[in-house]
Design a protein around this motif. Sequence first.
Motif, PDB file in Angstrom:
ATOM      1  N   ARG A  84      -9.757 -28.775 -61.523  1.00 41.42           N
ATOM      2  CA  ARG A  84     -11.139 -28.481 -61.135  1.00 41.42           C
ATOM      3  C   ARG A  84     -11.536 -27.167 -61.770  1.00 41.42           C
ATOM      4  NH1 ARG A  84      -9.739 -27.531 -55.186  1.00 41.42           N
ATOM      5  NH2 ARG A  84      -7.938 -26.781 -56.323  1.00 41.42           N
ATOM      6  N   GLU A  85     -12.730 -27.088 -62.302  1.00 39.03           N
ATOM      7  CA  GLU A  85     -13.200 -25.817 -62.826  1.00 39.03           C
ATOM      8  C   GLU A  85     -13.247 -24.827 -61.659  1.00 39.03           C
ATOM      9  OE1 GLU A  85     -16.660 -26.110 -65.299  1.00 39.03           O
ATOM     10  OE2 GLU A  85     -15.867 -27.871 -66.309  1.00 39.03           O
ATOM     11  N   GLY A 130     -26.242 -32.820 -55.194  1.00 36.03           N
ATOM     12  CA  GLY A 130     -25.338 -33.763 -55.845  1.00 36.03           C
ATOM     13  C   GLY A 130     -24.406 -33.175 -56.891  1.00 36.03           C
ATOM     14  N   LYS A 189     -21.610 -25.695 -60.229  1.00 38.20           N
ATOM     15  CA  LYS A 189     -20.963 -25.365 -58.959  1.00 38.20           C
ATOM     16  C   LYS A 189     -20.553 -23.898 -59.027  1.00 38.20           C
ATOM     17  CE  LYS A 189     -16.155 -26.501 -59.964  1.00 38.20           C
ATOM     18  NZ  LYS A 189     -14.977 -27.251 -59.533  1.00 38.20           N
ATOM     19  N   LEU A 244     -17.552 -35.610 -63.695  1.00 33.92           N
ATOM     20  CA  LEU A 244     -17.931 -36.734 -62.829  1.00 33.92           C
ATOM     21  C   LEU A 244     -19.057 -37.598 -63.402  1.00 33.92           C
ATOM     22  CD1 LEU A 244     -17.644 -35.352 -59.143  1.00 33.92           C
ATOM     23  CD2 LEU A 244     -15.881 -36.241 -60.643  1.00 33.92           C
ATOM     24  N   ASN A 286     -11.936 -39.763 -60.215  1.00 35.11           N
ATOM     25  CA  ASN A 286     -13.268 -39.179 -60.345  1.00 35.11           C
ATOM     26  C   ASN A 286     -14.348 -40.109 -59.790  1.00 35.11           C
ATOM     27  OD1 ASN A 286     -12.418 -36.770 -61.278  1.00 35.11           O
ATOM     28  ND2 ASN A 286     -12.990 -37.075 -63.406  1.00 35.11           N
ATOM     29  N   ILE A 346     -19.346 -38.270 -52.613  1.00 37.76           N
ATOM     30  CA  ILE A 346     -20.515 -37.379 -52.584  1.00 37.76           C
ATOM     31  C   ILE A 346     -21.798 -38.198 -52.454  1.00 37.76           C
ATOM     32  CG2 ILE A 346     -21.840 -35.641 -53.860  1.00 37.76           C
ATOM     33  CD1 ILE A 346     -19.152 -34.895 -55.286  1.00 37.76           C
ATOM     34  N   PHE A 373     -15.599 -33.053 -49.822  1.00 36.72           N
ATOM     35  CA  PHE A 373     -16.477 -33.871 -50.678  1.00 36.72           C
ATOM     36  C   PHE A 373     -17.496 -34.668 -49.871  1.00 36.72           C
ATOM     37  CE2 PHE A 373     -15.761 -33.537 -55.250  1.00 36.72           C
ATOM     38  CZ  PHE A 373     -14.861 -32.488 -55.205  1.00 36.72           C
ATOM     39  N   GLU A 413      -5.109 -35.160 -66.506  1.00 40.17           N
ATOM     40  CA  GLU A 413      -5.238 -33.837 -65.904  1.00 40.17           C
ATOM     41  C   GLU A 413      -6.291 -33.915 -64.811  1.00 40.17           C
ATOM     42  OE1 GLU A 413      -3.578 -30.929 -66.904  1.00 40.17           O
ATOM     43  OE2 GLU A 413      -4.504 -30.479 -64.982  1.00 40.17           O
TER      44      GLU A 413
HETATM   45  C1  UDX Z   1     -13.882 -32.775 -61.121  1.00 37.85           C
HETATM   46  C2  UDX Z   1     -12.669 -33.276 -60.325  1.00 37.85           C
HETATM   47  O1  UDX Z   1     -12.674 -32.685 -59.024  1.00 37.85           O
HETATM   48  C3  UDX Z   1     -11.389 -32.937 -61.066  1.00 37.85           C
HETATM   49  O2  UDX Z   1     -10.278 -33.441 -60.366  1.00 37.85           O
HETATM   50  C4  UDX Z   1     -11.455 -33.544 -62.453  1.00 37.85           C
HETATM   51  O3  UDX Z   1     -10.300 -33.218 -63.181  1.00 37.85           O
HETATM   52  C5  UDX Z   1     -12.694 -33.056 -63.183  1.00 37.85           C
HETATM   53  O4  UDX Z   1     -13.858 -33.335 -62.428  1.00 37.85           O
HETATM   54  P1  UDX Z   1     -15.065 -30.415 -61.457  1.00 37.85           P
HETATM   55  O5  UDX Z   1     -16.015 -31.093 -62.390  1.00 37.85           O
HETATM   56  O6  UDX Z   1     -14.484 -29.101 -61.856  1.00 37.85           O
HETATM   57  O7  UDX Z   1     -13.809 -31.358 -61.174  1.00 37.85           O
HETATM   58  O8  UDX Z   1     -15.858 -30.191 -60.094  1.00 37.85           O
HETATM   59  P2  UDX Z   1     -15.748 -30.621 -58.564  1.00 37.85           P
HETATM   60  O9  UDX Z   1     -15.221 -29.495 -57.779  1.00 37.85           O
HETATM   61  O10 UDX Z   1     -15.103 -31.930 -58.416  1.00 37.85           O
HETATM   62  O11 UDX Z   1     -17.314 -30.758 -58.225  1.00 37.85           O
HETATM   63  C6  UDX Z   1     -18.106 -31.690 -58.940  1.00 37.85           C
HETATM   64  C7  UDX Z   1     -19.538 -31.633 -58.500  1.00 37.85           C
HETATM   65  O12 UDX Z   1     -19.687 -32.207 -57.218  1.00 37.85           O
HETATM   66  C8  UDX Z   1     -20.170 -30.250 -58.427  1.00 37.85           C
HETATM   67  O13 UDX Z   1     -21.467 -30.303 -58.999  1.00 37.85           O
HETATM   68  C9  UDX Z   1     -20.246 -29.992 -56.943  1.00 37.85           C
HETATM   69  O14 UDX Z   1     -21.301 -29.123 -56.612  1.00 37.85           O
HETATM   70  C10 UDX Z   1     -20.476 -31.384 -56.402  1.00 37.85           C
HETATM   71  N1  UDX Z   1     -20.061 -31.560 -55.007  1.00 37.85           N
HETATM   72  C11 UDX Z   1     -18.758 -31.397 -54.654  1.00 37.85           C
HETATM   73  C12 UDX Z   1     -20.994 -31.935 -54.043  1.00 37.85           C
HETATM   74  O15 UDX Z   1     -22.186 -32.108 -54.345  1.00 37.85           O
HETATM   75  N2  UDX Z   1     -20.589 -32.109 -52.754  1.00 37.85           N
HETATM   76  C13 UDX Z   1     -19.299 -31.948 -52.375  1.00 37.85           C
HETATM   77  O16 UDX Z   1     -19.017 -32.131 -51.187  1.00 37.85           O
HETATM   78  C14 UDX Z   1     -18.359 -31.575 -53.348  1.00 37.85           C
END
Ligand code: UDX
Length: 436
Positions: A149-150, A257, A325, A263, A210, A217, A251, A146
Motif C-alpha cells: 500500500r502506498e 471513493g 489518500k 484499484l 484488489n 469500498i 475498508f 506485490e
Molecule cells: C491498494 C491495495 O490496498 C494494495 O494492496 C495494492 O497492492 C495496491 O492497491 P493503494 O492504492 O496504496 O493500495 O491504496 P489503499 O490504501 O488500498 O486505498 C485505495 C483507495 O481507497 C484510496 O483512494 C482510499 O482513499 C480509498 N479508500 C480506502 C476508501 O475510500 N475507503 C476505505 O475505507 C479505504
Amino acid sequence: MKLSVIGCGYLGAVHAASMAKLGHEVVGIDVDAQKVALLSAGQAPFFEPELPEILAEAGQTGRLTFTTDMSRVADATVHFIAVGTPQRHDGNAADLTYVEAAVDGLLPYLNADHLVVGKSTVPVGTAASLAARVAETGATLVWNPEFLREGFAVKDTITPDRLVYGVPAGDAGAHATEILDEVYAAAIGAGIPRIVTDLSTAELVKVAANAFLATKISFINAMAEIAEATGADVTQLADAIGHDERIGRRFLGAGIGFGGGCLPKDIRAFTARAEELGRGSSVAFLKEVDAINLRRREHAVTLVVDGLGGSVVGKRIAVLGASFKPHSDDIRDSPALDVAVRLHGLGADVVVTDPQALENARRVHPHLHYELDRDTALAGADAVIVVTEWDEYRRELSPSHAASLATGRLIVDGRNCLDPAAWRAVGWEYRGMGRP
Ligand code: UDX
C-alpha cells in the motif's frame, strides 16, 4: 544474493531499497535517467514514509545502485520485473508494453542459473505467455505479486501479510521456490505465511485482492446512497456491521471513493480480461463497483453546489487534499483532485491545498489555484470541502480556527473524517457522505 529490479517506480524503487536493507546486493534499472539520478543520490522520486531513510542507509553500504544500463543485470541472478501496467488508452485492458520490454531486455543476459520474478500486476495468463521466451534461455519465470500500500510500502515489502509464489510445475518450480525463500529469508523466518501456487493463481490472487477491496469500498458507498435516501447514518452502519468479524470494519470508509494507481485500473483490466476469457458475466459486478465509485465524486460536488444555494459560480471553495489518500503524493485517478476539477468546471474559484501532492497536481492541472499553506487556502472561503483525510485537516484543524479564516460556514466532509457535532457547535453547516 545478487538481485536486479527492472522498473524503479513505486513498486520497484521500494522493492530495490528494501531488498538491499535486508542484505542483498541490488541493482535497480529504469529507462528514466532523472529518476535514476535521484535514486542514486539517495533521494526518493516520490513521497513515501521510510523510503528516504532506507535509500540512504542502503546507499552507504554500497549494496544498492541504480542505472539506466540494462547490461548491469548481468551482475545479478535473480531479476524482478517491477514495471508499470497502466490502463490502455484505447480501452480498459492493461497495457503490457513495459512488461514485454523488460523481459525482452533481459533475455540476452539470462542462462540456466537465472530466475526471473514478475512482480507487476498483470492480467491472468501473461506469465504463461512470457514463460516460453524465458525458458529458451534456460532460465525460469515465476510470478510473485506485490500487495504494498502506498504510505506503508516499505513496511509492506519487508513484513508483508503473506508471500505468494506462482511457479511452474516440477523441479524448476521447486528450485525457484528455494531461491525465493532465500530472497525472503527474513520474512519466512518471521513466520509470514507463504503460499506456493501455479502462475495463473498467483496472477489472479493479486487482481482478486484488489477487486475485493474495491468492492468493499463501493459496497459501503452504495449503503451511503441508501442512507441518503432514508436519513440513516452510514458511518454508524459501518461500525455496527464491522463488529461482525466476518465483515470487519476496515475498508468500510464511505466517502468520495477509491482512486490511485491500482484499484481503478486493476478492476477495469480484470473485467477486460474476464471478457476475453468468455467469463465477463462472472465479474460484471465490477462495472457497478466502478460506477458507484465515480458517482460519489459527483455527489460530493452536488453537496457543495446545494449547500451554496444551487450555484458555485464565483464562489471561493477551499479544497483540502489533492492526493488519492493521505501519506502519499500520488494523484493518479485521485477522487480529491477530480472533485476540485469538477468544481472549477462549474465556475468556482477553487483553492486546493495538500501537504505533499501540490507539485504533482500542478503539473497535471495547471489551471487550478494551489496554496501549500492550509490556512491561506481557507482564508475567505465561501465553502470548505475535505477530500483527503490528512491529519492536518482531520485532527489538527479546529472548527473554530477554520471559522476564523473562512467567510462562509459550509463544510463538506468528503471522507466522513470529521466530527459533525464539533463543527455544528460553532455554527458550521456540516454535510457528510451518507450521513444526515
Ligand atoms: C491498494 C491495495 O490496498 C494494495 O494492496 C495494492 O497492492 C495496491 O492497491 P493503494 O492504492 O496504496 O493500495 O491504496 P489503499 O490504501 O488500498 O486505498 C485505495 C483507495 O481507497 C484510496 O483512494 C482510499 O482513499 C480509498 N479508500 C480506502 C476508501 O475510500 N475507503 C476505505 O475505507 C479505504
